[in-house]
Scaffold this motif. Structure first.
Motif, PDB file in Angstrom:
ATOM      1  N   SER A 170       0.823  -1.196   0.000  1.00 29.78           N
ATOM      2  CA  SER A 170       0.000   0.000   0.000  1.00 29.78           C
ATOM      3  C   SER A 170       0.862   1.253   0.000  1.00 29.78           C
ATOM      4  O   SER A 170       2.088   1.185   0.088  1.00 29.78           O
ATOM      5  CB  SER A 170      -0.876  -0.049   1.266  1.00 29.78           C
ATOM      6  OG  SER A 170      -1.730   1.040   1.353  1.00 29.78           O
ATOM      7  N   ARG A 171       0.196   2.382  -0.094  1.00 27.32           N
ATOM      8  CA  ARG A 171       0.812   3.707   0.091  1.00 27.32           C
ATOM      9  C   ARG A 171      -0.129   4.516   0.970  1.00 27.32           C
ATOM     10  O   ARG A 171      -1.347   4.395   0.870  1.00 27.32           O
ATOM     11  CB  ARG A 171       0.981   4.425  -1.241  1.00 27.32           C
ATOM     12  CG  ARG A 171       2.052   3.871  -2.095  1.00 27.32           C
ATOM     13  CD  ARG A 171       2.330   4.796  -3.283  1.00 27.32           C
ATOM     14  NE  ARG A 171       3.610   4.470  -3.845  1.00 27.32           N
ATOM     15  CZ  ARG A 171       3.773   3.676  -4.904  1.00 27.32           C
ATOM     16  NH1 ARG A 171       2.730   3.180  -5.528  1.00 27.32           N
ATOM     17  NH2 ARG A 171       4.985   3.417  -5.339  1.00 27.32           N
ATOM     18  N   SER A 172       0.426   5.416   1.756  1.00 25.47           N
ATOM     19  CA  SER A 172      -0.399   6.197   2.683  1.00 25.47           C
ATOM     20  C   SER A 172      -1.341   7.140   1.960  1.00 25.47           C
ATOM     21  O   SER A 172      -2.411   7.444   2.462  1.00 25.47           O
ATOM     22  CB  SER A 172       0.499   6.973   3.650  1.00 25.47           C
ATOM     23  OG  SER A 172       1.335   7.855   2.929  1.00 25.47           O
ATOM     24  N   TRP A 173      -1.014   7.597   0.780  1.00 23.55           N
ATOM     25  CA  TRP A 173      -1.831   8.564   0.048  1.00 23.55           C
ATOM     26  C   TRP A 173      -2.695   7.932  -1.038  1.00 23.55           C
ATOM     27  O   TRP A 173      -3.288   8.630  -1.851  1.00 23.55           O
ATOM     28  CB  TRP A 173      -0.944   9.637  -0.585  1.00 23.55           C
ATOM     29  CG  TRP A 173       0.228   9.081  -1.340  1.00 23.55           C
ATOM     30  CD1 TRP A 173       1.488   8.884  -0.846  1.00 23.55           C
ATOM     31  CD2 TRP A 173       0.257   8.628  -2.693  1.00 23.55           C
ATOM     32  NE1 TRP A 173       2.306   8.338  -1.809  1.00 23.55           N
ATOM     33  CE2 TRP A 173       1.565   8.172  -2.971  1.00 23.55           C
ATOM     34  CE3 TRP A 173      -0.695   8.555  -3.714  1.00 23.55           C
ATOM     35  CZ2 TRP A 173       1.952   7.652  -4.201  1.00 23.55           C
ATOM     36  CZ3 TRP A 173      -0.303   8.037  -4.940  1.00 23.55           C
ATOM     37  CH2 TRP A 173       0.997   7.605  -5.177  1.00 23.55           C
ATOM     38  N   CYS A 174      -2.806   6.622  -1.062  1.00 24.50           N
ATOM     39  CA  CYS A 174      -3.442   5.886  -2.152  1.00 24.50           C
ATOM     40  C   CYS A 174      -4.893   5.542  -1.811  1.00 24.50           C
ATOM     41  O   CYS A 174      -5.146   4.707  -0.949  1.00 24.50           O
ATOM     42  CB  CYS A 174      -2.633   4.623  -2.409  1.00 24.50           C
ATOM     43  SG  CYS A 174      -3.376   3.462  -3.557  1.00 24.50           S
ATOM     44  N   CYS A 216      -5.738   1.916  -2.373  1.00 25.05           N
ATOM     45  CA  CYS A 216      -5.247   1.083  -1.270  1.00 25.05           C
ATOM     46  C   CYS A 216      -6.271   1.046  -0.142  1.00 25.05           C
ATOM     47  O   CYS A 216      -6.573  -0.018   0.401  1.00 25.05           O
ATOM     48  CB  CYS A 216      -3.909   1.611  -0.765  1.00 25.05           C
ATOM     49  SG  CYS A 216      -2.617   1.647  -2.026  1.00 25.05           S
ATOM     50  N   ASP A 217      -6.806   2.211   0.194  1.00 19.31           N
ATOM     51  CA  ASP A 217      -7.841   2.287   1.230  1.00 19.31           C
ATOM     52  C   ASP A 217      -9.073   1.492   0.818  1.00 19.31           C
ATOM     53  O   ASP A 217      -9.663   0.776   1.632  1.00 19.31           O
ATOM     54  CB  ASP A 217      -8.232   3.746   1.493  1.00 19.31           C
ATOM     55  CG  ASP A 217      -7.090   4.574   2.055  1.00 19.31           C
ATOM     56  OD1 ASP A 217      -6.165   4.004   2.663  1.00 19.31           O
ATOM     57  OD2 ASP A 217      -7.144   5.808   1.883  1.00 19.31           O
ATOM     58  N   ASP A 260       3.844  -0.404   3.599  1.00 16.62           N
ATOM     59  CA  ASP A 260       4.022   0.776   2.760  1.00 16.62           C
ATOM     60  C   ASP A 260       5.181   0.515   1.801  1.00 16.62           C
ATOM     61  O   ASP A 260       6.338   0.425   2.229  1.00 16.62           O
ATOM     62  CB  ASP A 260       4.304   1.995   3.631  1.00 16.62           C
ATOM     63  CG  ASP A 260       4.399   3.290   2.848  1.00 16.62           C
ATOM     64  OD1 ASP A 260       4.486   3.249   1.595  1.00 16.62           O
ATOM     65  OD2 ASP A 260       4.391   4.356   3.480  1.00 16.62           O
ATOM     66  N   ASP A 293       6.590   2.426  -0.205  1.00 17.02           N
ATOM     67  CA  ASP A 293       7.529   3.534  -0.273  1.00 17.02           C
ATOM     68  C   ASP A 293       8.572   3.498   0.839  1.00 17.02           C
ATOM     69  O   ASP A 293       9.550   4.239   0.785  1.00 17.02           O
ATOM     70  CB  ASP A 293       6.779   4.870  -0.255  1.00 17.02           C
ATOM     71  CG  ASP A 293       5.917   5.040  -1.501  1.00 17.02           C
ATOM     72  OD1 ASP A 293       6.353   4.607  -2.593  1.00 17.02           O
ATOM     73  OD2 ASP A 293       4.809   5.589  -1.380  1.00 17.02           O
ATOM     74  N   SER A 294       8.387   2.627   1.810  1.00 15.67           N
ATOM     75  CA  SER A 294       9.360   2.513   2.902  1.00 15.67           C
ATOM     76  C   SER A 294      10.502   1.556   2.571  1.00 15.67           C
ATOM     77  O   SER A 294      11.458   1.450   3.326  1.00 15.67           O
ATOM     78  CB  SER A 294       8.662   2.041   4.186  1.00 15.67           C
ATOM     79  OG  SER A 294       8.218   0.698   4.037  1.00 15.67           O
ATOM     80  N   GLU A 343       9.298  -0.967  -3.665  1.00 15.94           N
ATOM     81  CA  GLU A 343       8.824   0.085  -4.556  1.00 15.94           C
ATOM     82  C   GLU A 343       9.244  -0.208  -5.995  1.00 15.94           C
ATOM     83  O   GLU A 343       8.458  -0.053  -6.928  1.00 15.94           O
ATOM     84  CB  GLU A 343       9.355   1.446  -4.106  1.00 15.94           C
ATOM     85  CG  GLU A 343       8.517   2.632  -4.568  1.00 15.94           C
ATOM     86  CD  GLU A 343       8.663   2.939  -6.046  1.00 15.94           C
ATOM     87  OE1 GLU A 343       7.651   3.302  -6.664  1.00 15.94           O
ATOM     88  OE2 GLU A 343       9.769   2.816  -6.586  1.00 15.94           O
TER      89      GLU A 343
END
Length: 86
Positions: free
Chosen positions: A8-12, A15-16, A37, A39-40, A45
């Motif tokens: 997932s990504r926090s801004w996606c 994903c939510d 995440d 991106d981490s 990624e």
């Protein structure tokens, strides 16, 4: 307990959406969801970045990406016993 991994990504928002659609399926089974995440981790990624969200099975193979494939997840989860409703 079986664990599925949601990349997932926090801004996606997709994903939510996938997480929300997945929860009812996993709530009735002995299944947890590990949200990671991408991106981490540069390797994650690089491998999965364009496909996020991605749902991975226990063995690490892809069950679906972008949108929940409920049929694929249900078929996969039939391999595991459901928790008793007692």
């Amino acid at each position: 307990m079986t664990t599925l991994t949601l990349l997932s990504r926090s801004w996606c928002h997709l994903c939510d959406d996938m997480l929300a659609a997945l929860k009812p399926l996993t709530d009735v089974a002995a299944v947890s969801i590990n949200v990671v995440d991408v991106d981490s981790d540069p390797a994650l990624e690089a491998r999965w970045g364009e496909l996020v969200p991605v749902l991975l099975a226990v063995e690490g193979h892809e069950l679906c990406h972008y949108h929940l494939d409920e049929a694929a997840v249900r078929a996969y989860l039939t391999r595991f016993p459901l928790e008793s409703a007692d």
